[in-house]
Design an enzyme around this catalytic site. Structure first.
Site, short mmCIF file in Angstrom:
data_model
loop_
_atom_site.label_atom_id
_atom_site.label_comp_id
_atom_site.label_asym_id
_atom_site.label_seq_id
_atom_site.Cartn_x
_atom_site.Cartn_y
_atom_site.Cartn_z
N SER A 174 0.75 -1.26 0.10
CA SER A 174 -0.14 -0.15 -0.06
C SER A 174 0.84 1.13 0.03
O SER A 174 1.79 1.22 0.71
CB SER A 174 -0.73 0.13 1.27
OG SER A 174 -1.52 1.39 1.34
N GLY A 227 -14.45 8.35 7.56
CA GLY A 227 -16.08 7.91 7.58
C GLY A 227 -16.63 7.96 6.22
O GLY A 227 -17.70 8.22 5.89
N ASP A 240 -22.93 1.02 2.82
CA ASP A 240 -21.66 1.39 2.27
C ASP A 240 -21.51 0.57 0.96
O ASP A 240 -21.13 1.18 -0.21
CB ASP A 240 -20.36 1.24 3.13
CG ASP A 240 -20.82 2.38 4.50
OD1 ASP A 240 -21.75 2.94 4.20
OD2 ASP A 240 -20.18 2.03 5.38
C1 GLA Z 1 -21.45 3.04 8.53
C2 GLA Z 1 -22.24 1.59 8.20
C3 GLA Z 1 -23.17 1.55 7.41
C4 GLA Z 1 -24.34 2.72 7.87
C5 GLA Z 1 -23.58 4.03 8.45
C6 GLA Z 1 -24.54 4.65 9.35
O1 GLA Z 1 -20.96 3.65 7.67
O2 GLA Z 1 -20.82 1.10 7.82
O3 GLA Z 1 -23.86 0.46 7.27
O4 GLA Z 1 -24.64 2.15 9.01
O5 GLA Z 1 -22.50 3.74 9.31
O6 GLA Z 1 -25.64 5.06 8.50
#
Ligand code: GLA
Length: 389
Positions: free
Chosen positions: A63, A122, A170
């Site tokens: 990486s 995030g 996600d």
């Molecule tokens: C993270 C999790 C998702 C979702 C969000 C909050 O990104 O991976 O599955 O729960 O938090 O909406």
């Protein structure tokens, strides 16, 4: 450049380069695991891999983000989780579950990976990596995996291999991503529609608190558990498969079944689902003013009822909401740190970044970062490799 790095590390040319995006969630937070609606989109920040197939069963990964770790190597016959394999556990998890289904996978690959999603922000760097590795195997072995199957596989790796009890949002947003479209996804049925994001006079500004959210994973599992126990208690009186199906009136009528925290978590889930539905309508009607109000209400609910914000996110969002030209702002993703987003009029963005940046620095003591979100495609082969790094 990624190719040059590959040549330096592995002494040969890569055969192909793949890209997998990160994601933002416009609205519908912490309700994918409560059977609700979410409204995410993939972004053009993401993870790249330069890859060359091997003749044996070894996988070697390097990486550019963690150069001090050097090459991490594993074998397709030994795919159990091992802490010392660090970030390549995501690749091992994908390989393990794919091999169970597709025994024709009989050789490994060499890969140099590079991600430009800010670490711990995030914006789903882990789901981006999972879908990237799935894309590599899918292409190398012509695997007949649909985009929905790829999303479910990524989630399985996260839940069963890495141990984070996350929902489907996600991986789904990334795997099914389409340029300039948001995805309205029903996490109960997995029915979804693409909604065009056409915003000529405003932009989505991503604001990074630069507070890492990694440590939040245990809190994430805690919130999930609170929702599950609230649902189990409510099911003794209400006929529902998940929290988001329950009417607010029924929740209120059964408040005394729940602890105070369970009640607040359920309140968030139910109202957030209503806001997400309303947001998709507002979007279809080009009513971004209404959408902005829903964003603000979502943040308030995540702060007061779900309690997943914290001083960094709250400071950024409050400063953003005060700026002239801001239609609305909220945290995005799991919370506790990471990123928030705001809808801002084009000609006000410069002042917005300056003012919000200053308010944040003054109160928190370190700087926030700002990016304009561009909505890109899902995992794909990269043809034009000039501008990768
Ligand atoms: C993270 C999790 C998702 C979702 C969000 C909050 O990104 O991976 O599955 O729960 O938090 O909406």
């Amino acid at each position: 450049m990624l190719q040059e790095c590959f040549v330096e590390v592995f002494n040969k040319e890569p055969e192909v380069i793949y890209f997998s995006p990160g994601r933002i969630n416009l609205i519908g937070e912490h309700i994918d695991y409560n059977g609700g609606l979410v409204f995410p989109c993939p972004i053009t920040l993401g993870t790249y891999a330069a890859v060359a197939r091997r003749d044996d069963k070894t996988v070697r990964c390097y990486s550019k983000n963690f150069e001090d770790l050097g090459i991490i190597e594993f074998n397709l016959d030994h795919l159990d989780y091992d802490k010392k394999d660090n970030w390549t556990n995501y690749a091992k998890g994908v390989a393990k579950f794919l091999l169970e289904k597709y025994p024709e996978i009989n050789s490994g690959f060499d890969a140099v990976v590079y991600g430009n999603i800010p670490n711990g922000s995030g914006l789903s760097s882990s789901a981006s990596l999972e879908l990237l590795i799935i894309q590599i195997f899918k292409s190398l072995f012509n695997l007949p995996i649909t985009e929905v199957e790829a999303a479910l596989l990524g989630k399985k790796v996260e839940n069963e291999y890495i141990g984070v009890n996350s929902g489907i949002m996600d991986q789904f947003a990334i795997s099914l991503g389409k340029k300039d479209k948001a995805i309205l996804l029903d996490c109960n049925s997995l029915d979804f529609t693409y909604i065009p994001v056409d915003m000529p006079t405003t932009k989505i500004v991503i604001m990074n608190t630069n507070k890492r959210r990694e440590l939040a994973d245990s809190k994430y599992n805690e919130r999930r558990a609170e929702c599950e126990s609230a649902l189990a208690k409510l099911q003794s009186k209400v006929n529902a498969k998940n929290l988001c199906e329950i009417d607010l009136a029924d929740l209120k009528a059964n408040k005394d079944l729940l602890t105070e925290n369970e009640y607040k978590r359920a309140c968030h889930a139910i109202t957030e689902n209503i806001r997400t539905k309303a947001s998709a309508e507002a979007f279809k009607n080009n009513d971004l003013v209404e959408f902005g109000k829903l964003l603000n209400a979502s943040h308030k609910s995540l702060k007061e009822d779900y309690e997943v914000t914290g001083i960094e996110l709250d400071t950024l969002v409050a400063a953003a909401q005060e700026q002239p030209g801001t239609l609305g702002a909220r945290m995005t993703g799991a919370g506790f740190g990471g990123c928030s987003l705001a809808i801002v009029e084009n000609d006000k963005i410069e002042a917005f970044v300056e003012n919000v940046g200053k308010a944040y620095l003054d109160k928190i003591g370190y700087a926030a970062d700002f990016y304009i979100a561009k909505i890109g495609d899902g995992p794909t082969k990269v043809e034009d490799t000039k501008n990768i790094i």
